[in-house]
Design an enzyme around this catalytic site. Structure first.
Site, mmCIF file in Angstrom:
data_model
loop_
_atom_site.group_PDB
_atom_site.id
_atom_site.type_symbol
_atom_site.label_atom_id
_atom_site.label_comp_id
_atom_site.label_asym_id
_atom_site.label_seq_id
_atom_site.Cartn_x
_atom_site.Cartn_y
_atom_site.Cartn_z
ATOM 1 N N ASP A 161 0.732 -1.662 0.043
ATOM 2 C CA ASP A 161 0.197 0.466 0.159
ATOM 3 C C ASP A 161 0.614 1.685 0.201
ATOM 4 O O ASP A 161 1.012 2.128 -0.897
ATOM 5 C CB ASP A 161 -0.662 0.095 0.924
ATOM 6 C CG ASP A 161 -2.051 1.598 1.071
ATOM 7 O OD1 ASP A 161 -3.070 1.050 0.842
ATOM 8 O OD2 ASP A 161 -1.603 2.199 1.686
ATOM 9 N N ILE A 193 -5.404 2.343 -0.126
ATOM 10 C CA ILE A 193 -5.114 1.450 -1.245
ATOM 11 C C ILE A 193 -6.005 -0.167 -1.059
ATOM 12 O O ILE A 193 -6.352 -0.272 -1.751
ATOM 13 C CB ILE A 193 -4.084 2.106 -2.432
ATOM 14 C CG1 ILE A 193 -3.768 3.462 -2.092
ATOM 15 C CG2 ILE A 193 -4.357 1.102 -3.777
ATOM 16 C CD1 ILE A 193 -4.887 3.968 -3.199
ATOM 17 N N ASP A 194 -5.165 -0.625 0.092
ATOM 18 C CA ASP A 194 -5.793 -1.957 -0.034
ATOM 19 C C ASP A 194 -7.167 -1.703 0.289
ATOM 20 O O ASP A 194 -7.529 -2.996 -0.014
ATOM 21 C CB ASP A 194 -5.002 -2.121 1.466
ATOM 22 C CG ASP A 194 -3.534 -2.451 1.198
ATOM 23 O OD1 ASP A 194 -3.045 -2.669 0.086
ATOM 24 O OD2 ASP A 194 -2.956 -3.083 2.353
ATOM 25 N N LEU A 195 -7.501 -0.673 1.467
ATOM 26 C CA LEU A 195 -8.745 -1.367 1.365
ATOM 27 C C LEU A 195 -9.693 -1.115 0.454
ATOM 28 O O LEU A 195 -11.073 -1.541 -0.043
ATOM 29 C CB LEU A 195 -9.525 -0.487 2.829
ATOM 30 C CG LEU A 195 -8.888 0.099 3.677
ATOM 31 C CD1 LEU A 195 -8.577 1.266 4.647
ATOM 32 C CD2 LEU A 195 -8.713 -1.494 4.309
ATOM 33 N N GLY A 198 -9.385 -3.779 -1.509
ATOM 34 C CA GLY A 198 -10.491 -4.660 -1.708
ATOM 35 C C GLY A 198 -12.553 -4.455 -1.558
ATOM 36 O O GLY A 198 -13.129 -5.353 -2.125
#
Length: 429
Positions: A161, A193-195, A198
Site C-alpha cells: 500500500d 489503497i488496500d481498502l 478490497g
C-alpha cells in the site's frame, strides 16, 4: 468505551444474509484480500480462511497494540487481524505439502469464489492457480489481488500500500505544501489503497456472480493495487488528464471548493465543508459578515481565485468562538461543520453510538474455550452495509488460528477424527 451491539454466542441461530448461499475460499493475507472476503462474509457467505499452521496471517503478529487477556495483560495476538477477518472460519493447511494442496483443491471444487493475493504466478507451482482450479470447477470465480496486476512490466513485483500510494501520485496530493511548516508528501493514515482494492474486488466478484447466472461459467478477476490507486485519484486525476495541470498539496484545503478545510477556533480546530454558494451565504449571515455580497467571494469559482484573501479573514472570525459553539450555531442552518475527533471521540460520538458502529463478539460458546486460549472477546467496527431485508450477520468473531480446522474438514470433506489427527501429525494441518 461503550460497545454495542453484541453478537449471539457462536453457534446461535442468526438470520440468513444476502450471500448465505455462497461458499468462499480465502487464500489471502494481510488487508486487501481479507477486506474483500470480510465484506462477503458479513453479507452471509461461508468464508473459509486458509492459514499456515503455526503462523497464520501476517497481521496476527502486527502489533502493538495486542489483545489483552482476562487479567488485562497483553498477549501475543495483534488487534490488526480483527479489522478484516470477522465472520470467517480459520483452517490451517500447509499448501507447500502435496496433501495440503489436495485439501485446498477439494475445498475449491465445492466453492463459488476463491480470493488470493500471492505474487503473479505464485500459486501455479502448487496447482492452485486459476487454470488448475477452474478445470476442477468451471463455475469458480477466482479473484487475484496483486500490487501491479498480471500483465505489464511490473507484474512480477511485490506491491504494498505505501509503495503504491507513492507511485500513483496519491502522496503528491496529500500533506501540506513543501514551503509550509510540516510540508512534504504524506501517506493517508490508513492503508487506503488496500481498502479500496478490497472494496473493488468485492464489487467485481458480485459482478462475476451475476454474469454466472447467465453463462453458467466462472471467470478470473485480476485486481491490482496500482490500478485502483490511479482510479481513486478521482477529481485530481480527471483534472490532470483533461487540463494537463499537475496538482500539488494543499493540506486540508480542497483544490476546487472554498472554503472547505479546517479552521482555528477559540479552543482548538473545526472543519467547515462549505460546498455551494448558498451554504457560504448562510455561514456569512450566521457569522455576521458581508463576504457573500462581495463579488470576489460571492461564487465558489471566485472564492477559489481569491482563496488567499478569504481564508485569513475567516480564520480571524472562527477564532472568536469555541468549536462546540460554532457547531451549535451552524447546525440548524445546514452549514456542514464538525469537530476534528480522535478515534476514541469518534466511537464515543452519539451518532456512532446510535448506529451501533462497534460490535462485540465472542470466539467461543460457553464452555468451549480451549485451555490456554487467552483471547475470547473481540471488538470490531460494524459493517456499514445496511440492507433492510438481508442485513449483515454476526456469526463468527475474528477466529483464533486454526479454530475451525477439524469442523470444516469433517463437514466439507467428510474426514474423520483419525484422518484429521493423521494430517496434524504429518504437519499438513
Amino acid at each position: 468505551m461503550t460497545v454495542a451491539p453484541s453478537s449471539p454466542a457462536p453457534g446461535a441461530d442468526a438470520p440468513a444474509g444476502a450471500l448465505s448461499h455462497l461458499r468462499v475460499l480465502d487464500l489471502s493475507r494481510v488487508l486487501a484480500g481479507p477486506w474483500c472476503t470480510q465484506n462477503l462474509a458479513d453479507l452471509g457467505a461461508d468464508v473459509i480462511k486458509i492459514e499456515k499452521p503455526g503462523e497464520g496471517d501476517d497481521t496476527r503478529r502486527w502489533g502493538p497494540p495486542f489483545f489483552a487477556d482476562e487479567a488485562g495483560q497483553p498477549t501475543d495476538q495483534a488487534c490488526y487481524f480483527a479489522a478484516c477477518n470477522r465472520n470467517k472460519r480459520s483452517v490451517t493447511v500447509d499448501m507447500a505439502t502435496a496433501e495440503g494442496q489436495q485439501l485446498i483443491r477439494a475445498l475449491a471444487a465445492q466453492s463459488d469464489v476463491v480470493v488470493e493475493n500471492f505474487k503473479t504466478g505464485g500459486l501455479a507451482r502448487y496447482g492452485l492457480d486459476y487454470a488448475s482450479l477452474s478445470a476442477l470447477n468451471p463455475r469458480l470465480i477466482y479473484c487475484s489481488v496483486t500490487g501491479f496486476g498480471h500483465t505489464g512490466p511490473y507484474a512480477p513485483r511485490a506491491g504494498y500500500d505505501l509503495l503504491v500510494q507513492a507511485m500513483s501520485g496519491l502522496m503528491s496530493v496529500t500533506g501540506r505544501p513543501d514551503d509550509a511548516p510540516g510540508g512534504g508528501p504524506l501517506r493517508v493514515g490508513v492503508a487506503v489503497i488496500d481498502l479500496f482494492t478490497g472494496m473493488y474486488a468485492t464489487t467485481a466478484i458480485l459482478g462475476a456472480l451475476e454474469a454466472r447466472h447467465r453463462t453458467g461459467r466462472g471467470q478470473h478477476i485480476d485486481m491490482a493495487l496500482m490500478d485502483v490507486a490511479m482510479a481513486v485519484l478521482a477529481n485530481q486525476g480527471a483534472g490532470y488528464l483533461n487540463s494537463g495541470q499537475v496538482p500539488g498539496r494543499l493540506g486540508n484545503s480542497h483544490p476546487s471548493v472554498v472554503p472547505y478545510q479546517d479552521f482555528p477556533t477559540a479552543d482548538g480546530r473545526m472543519l467547515l465543508a462549505i460546498g455551494n454558494d448558498g451554504q457560504f451565504a448562510r455561514f456569512c449571515a450566521a457569522a455576521g459578515t458581508g463576504w457573500a455580497q462581495e463579488p470576489r467571494f460571492a461564487t465558489n469559482a471566485a472564492r477559489v481565485v481569491h482563496r488567499a484573501a478569504l481564508i485569513p479573514r475567516m480564520e480571524a472570525v472562527t477564532r472568536q468562538r469555541p468549536t462546540a459553539e460554532w457547531i451549535a450555531l451552524l447546525e440548524d442552518k445546514a452549514v456542514p461543520c464538525g469537530a476534528i475527533n480522535d478515534i476514541g471521540q469518534a466511537f464515543a460520538d452519539p451518532q456512532a453510538q446510535a448506529r451501533g458502529l462497534a460490535v462485540t463478539q465472542r470466539r467461543y460458546a460457553e464452555g468451549e474455550r480451549p485451555d490456554g486460549e487467552a483471547v475470547d472477546r473481540v471488538v470490531t467496527a460494524a459493517s456499514p452495509l445496511r440492507l433492510s431485508d438481508t442485513p449483515p450477520t454476526l456469526r463468527h468473531a475474528p477466529p483464533a488460528l486454526g479454530q475451525h480446522t477439524d469442523a470444516v474438514l469433517a463437514e466439507r470433506l467428510g474426514l474423520g477424527a483419525g484422518d484429521i489427527a493423521g494430517l496434524r501429525a504429518r504437519g499438513v494441518v
